[in-house]
Scaffold this motif. Sequence first.
Motif, mmCIF file in Angstrom:
data_model
loop_
_atom_site.group_PDB
_atom_site.id
_atom_site.type_symbol
_atom_site.label_atom_id
_atom_site.label_comp_id
_atom_site.label_asym_id
_atom_site.label_seq_id
_atom_site.Cartn_x
_atom_site.Cartn_y
_atom_site.Cartn_z
ATOM 1 N N MET A 1 29.870 9.411 38.737
ATOM 2 C CA MET A 1 29.019 10.254 39.579
ATOM 3 C C MET A 1 27.642 10.382 38.936
ATOM 4 S SD MET A 1 29.918 13.953 41.150
ATOM 5 C CE MET A 1 28.673 14.989 41.914
ATOM 6 N N ASN A 2 26.627 10.363 39.751
ATOM 7 C CA ASN A 2 25.262 10.472 39.270
ATOM 8 C C ASN A 2 24.938 11.929 38.930
ATOM 9 O OD1 ASN A 2 22.630 9.459 38.751
ATOM 10 N ND2 ASN A 2 21.958 10.306 40.698
ATOM 11 N N LEU A 3 24.519 12.189 37.702
ATOM 12 C CA LEU A 3 24.249 13.549 37.264
ATOM 13 C C LEU A 3 22.791 13.913 37.491
ATOM 14 C CD1 LEU A 3 26.196 13.424 33.873
ATOM 15 C CD2 LEU A 3 26.922 14.549 35.991
ATOM 16 N N ASN A 4 22.548 15.207 37.671
ATOM 17 C CA ASN A 4 21.189 15.691 37.869
ATOM 18 C C ASN A 4 20.502 15.848 36.516
ATOM 19 O OD1 ASN A 4 18.826 16.896 38.567
ATOM 20 N ND2 ASN A 4 19.732 18.622 39.662
ATOM 21 N N GLY A 5 20.068 14.735 35.954
ATOM 22 C CA GLY A 5 19.403 14.759 34.655
ATOM 23 C C GLY A 5 18.098 15.532 34.676
ATOM 24 N N ALA A 6 17.484 15.656 35.850
ATOM 25 C CA ALA A 6 16.219 16.385 35.949
ATOM 26 C C ALA A 6 16.393 17.872 35.693
ATOM 27 C CB ALA A 6 15.586 16.166 37.312
ATOM 28 N N SER A 7 17.613 18.386 35.844
ATOM 29 C CA SER A 7 17.810 19.811 35.567
ATOM 30 C C SER A 7 17.551 20.103 34.093
ATOM 31 C CB SER A 7 19.225 20.247 35.962
ATOM 32 O OG SER A 7 20.185 19.587 35.165
ATOM 33 N N GLN A 8 17.721 19.116 33.235
ATOM 34 C CA GLN A 8 17.446 19.277 31.813
ATOM 35 C C GLN A 8 16.176 18.558 31.382
ATOM 36 O OE1 GLN A 8 19.258 21.098 29.483
ATOM 37 N NE2 GLN A 8 20.328 21.905 31.266
ATOM 38 N N ASN A 9 15.622 17.745 32.252
ATOM 39 C CA ASN A 9 14.445 16.941 31.918
ATOM 40 C C ASN A 9 13.506 16.915 33.121
ATOM 41 O OD1 ASN A 9 15.415 15.611 29.220
ATOM 42 N ND2 ASN A 9 17.101 15.341 30.646
ATOM 43 N N GLN A 10 12.787 18.006 33.288
ATOM 44 C CA GLN A 10 11.936 18.127 34.465
ATOM 45 C C GLN A 10 10.667 17.304 34.306
ATOM 46 O OE1 GLN A 10 11.368 22.352 34.667
ATOM 47 N NE2 GLN A 10 13.544 22.737 35.037
ATOM 48 N N GLY A 11 10.259 16.674 35.382
ATOM 49 C CA GLY A 11 9.039 15.878 35.371
ATOM 50 C C GLY A 11 7.913 16.606 36.076
ATOM 51 N N SER B 1 17.240 11.369 39.146
ATOM 52 C CA SER B 1 17.210 12.701 39.743
ATOM 53 C C SER B 1 15.753 13.061 40.005
ATOM 54 C CB SER B 1 17.884 13.720 38.824
ATOM 55 O OG SER B 1 17.442 13.558 37.495
ATOM 56 N N PHE B 2 15.546 14.154 40.693
ATOM 57 C CA PHE B 2 14.203 14.470 41.167
ATOM 58 C C PHE B 2 13.790 15.884 40.778
ATOM 59 C CE2 PHE B 2 16.106 11.390 44.031
ATOM 60 C CZ PHE B 2 15.135 10.410 44.101
ATOM 61 N N THR B 3 12.511 16.038 40.437
ATOM 62 C CA THR B 3 11.902 17.351 40.245
ATOM 63 C C THR B 3 10.905 17.573 41.369
ATOM 64 O OG1 THR B 3 12.057 17.093 37.835
ATOM 65 C CG2 THR B 3 10.623 18.836 38.665
ATOM 66 N N PHE B 4 11.077 18.679 42.075
ATOM 67 C CA PHE B 4 10.155 19.052 43.150
ATOM 68 C C PHE B 4 9.259 20.170 42.621
ATOM 69 C CE2 PHE B 4 12.108 16.733 46.679
ATOM 70 C CZ PHE B 4 13.340 16.433 46.137
ATOM 71 N N ASN B 5 7.979 19.873 42.471
ATOM 72 C CA ASN B 5 7.007 20.842 41.968
ATOM 73 C C ASN B 5 6.208 21.388 43.149
ATOM 74 O OD1 ASN B 5 7.272 20.454 38.931
ATOM 75 N ND2 ASN B 5 6.911 18.357 39.608
ATOM 76 N N VAL B 6 6.316 22.681 43.380
ATOM 77 C CA VAL B 6 5.633 23.305 44.514
ATOM 78 C C VAL B 6 4.214 23.659 44.095
ATOM 79 C CG1 VAL B 6 5.683 25.218 46.150
ATOM 80 C CG2 VAL B 6 7.830 24.171 45.384
ATOM 81 N N GLU C 1 4.875 18.059 45.018
ATOM 82 C CA GLU C 1 4.852 16.801 44.272
ATOM 83 C C GLU C 1 6.254 16.533 43.750
ATOM 84 O OE1 GLU C 1 0.233 16.792 42.599
ATOM 85 O OE2 GLU C 1 1.891 17.211 41.228
ATOM 86 N N VAL C 2 6.688 15.299 43.874
ATOM 87 C CA VAL C 2 8.047 14.943 43.466
ATOM 88 C C VAL C 2 7.979 13.896 42.358
ATOM 89 C CG1 VAL C 2 10.309 14.126 44.219
ATOM 90 C CG2 VAL C 2 8.835 15.363 45.828
ATOM 91 N N VAL C 3 8.707 14.156 41.291
ATOM 92 C CA VAL C 3 8.821 13.208 40.174
ATOM 93 C C VAL C 3 10.285 12.804 40.052
ATOM 94 C CG1 VAL C 3 8.676 12.964 37.667
ATOM 95 C CG2 VAL C 3 6.851 14.129 38.912
ATOM 96 N N VAL C 4 10.528 11.511 39.923
ATOM 97 C CA VAL C 4 11.895 11.052 39.671
ATOM 98 C C VAL C 4 12.069 10.901 38.158
ATOM 99 C CG1 VAL C 4 11.258 8.611 39.972
ATOM 100 C CG2 VAL C 4 13.651 9.318 40.194
ATOM 101 N N THR C 5 13.177 11.408 37.657
ATOM 102 C CA THR C 5 13.526 11.236 36.250
ATOM 103 C C THR C 5 14.585 10.142 36.164
ATOM 104 O OG1 THR C 5 13.067 13.562 35.747
ATOM 105 C CG2 THR C 5 14.439 12.366 34.187
ATOM 106 N N LEU C 6 14.226 9.052 35.512
ATOM 107 C CA LEU C 6 15.155 7.933 35.334
ATOM 108 C C LEU C 6 15.760 8.057 33.942
ATOM 109 C CD1 LEU C 6 12.875 5.149 36.844
ATOM 110 C CD2 LEU C 6 14.821 6.266 37.950
ATOM 111 N N SER C 7 17.042 8.312 33.885
ATOM 112 C CA SER C 7 17.690 8.662 32.620
ATOM 113 C C SER C 7 18.625 7.565 32.135
ATOM 114 C CB SER C 7 18.491 9.962 32.786
ATOM 115 O OG SER C 7 17.628 11.030 33.141
ATOM 116 N N GLY C 8 18.634 7.384 30.825
ATOM 117 C CA GLY C 8 19.562 6.433 30.223
ATOM 118 C C GLY C 8 19.231 4.992 30.530
#
Lengths: 130, 139
Positions: free
Chosen positions: A1-11, B36-41, B130-137
Amino acid sequence: MNLNGASQNQGVLAWNGTAATPIDIRRHNHFSFTFRTTADLAADASFKVQAAPPSDVDPCLPGTFVDVPETLVCHDYGPPNPTTGFLIPSGTKAGAICTAALPCRPDAFVQLVATGGATVQAVAVLSGPR
Amino acid sequence: MLMNTAVQHHGIVAWRAITAVNLNPPIDLRRHNGFSFTFNVMDDIDVDAVFEFAAAPPDPANMCAPLLPQYKVQEVLTCTASWGAVPMGDTFVTIPAGTKAGSVCTATLPCKPDAFVQVEPASGDTGKVEVVVTLSGPR
């Protein structure tokens, strides 16, 4: 399952090609930057890091920004530079990704000051919410 | 010592409404284990800002680009869904009216839909986000 990594690593967008956004780093344990080129670079793009304490008027906003001096780490030699910066060299191709961080937290806020960064986007990655 | 966490979590701009052109590049998911995505308002939300997602396999003529046209990503239920729940169709992320400037919201999809994914504005005040995608691992 794809985890919400952004919850710990916000961009958060720190440099959009034309303007910088101050980044509040007080609520996270770490911060670092992802640089992405949107076009081939015909000249160096350099980024200087500045930092500021909270404003006396509104602690949610930054006060006066000043250059962050270089902090030497174990593999560095010589006196530190008066400024800290990153260089994306001329010749870098579109779509290239570079990451960078500072060795220490300089203050409550940081921001990037760009020279020639019109085709570079920088995202601050804020990791480990406190 | 401060760690360069961006090495393991690349941040890439996925949606930003600007005057001349809406910037929402297709994001290549193949080189990372998670996204995953960060939505910045950026401004107060007056009307629900609704985003949807498009996906695509690689273009056989250019494996670095998505095959067009892309298709809408369908909802995938997870264990937290109610018993008997039925997927609603397209996947949406909504930033509700009343959300204040400076708010941060994160979200992701339960599965990787395809090689590429793209954030698309569906309705409302998407221009204020503004939306940022976090590409992890990295693989």
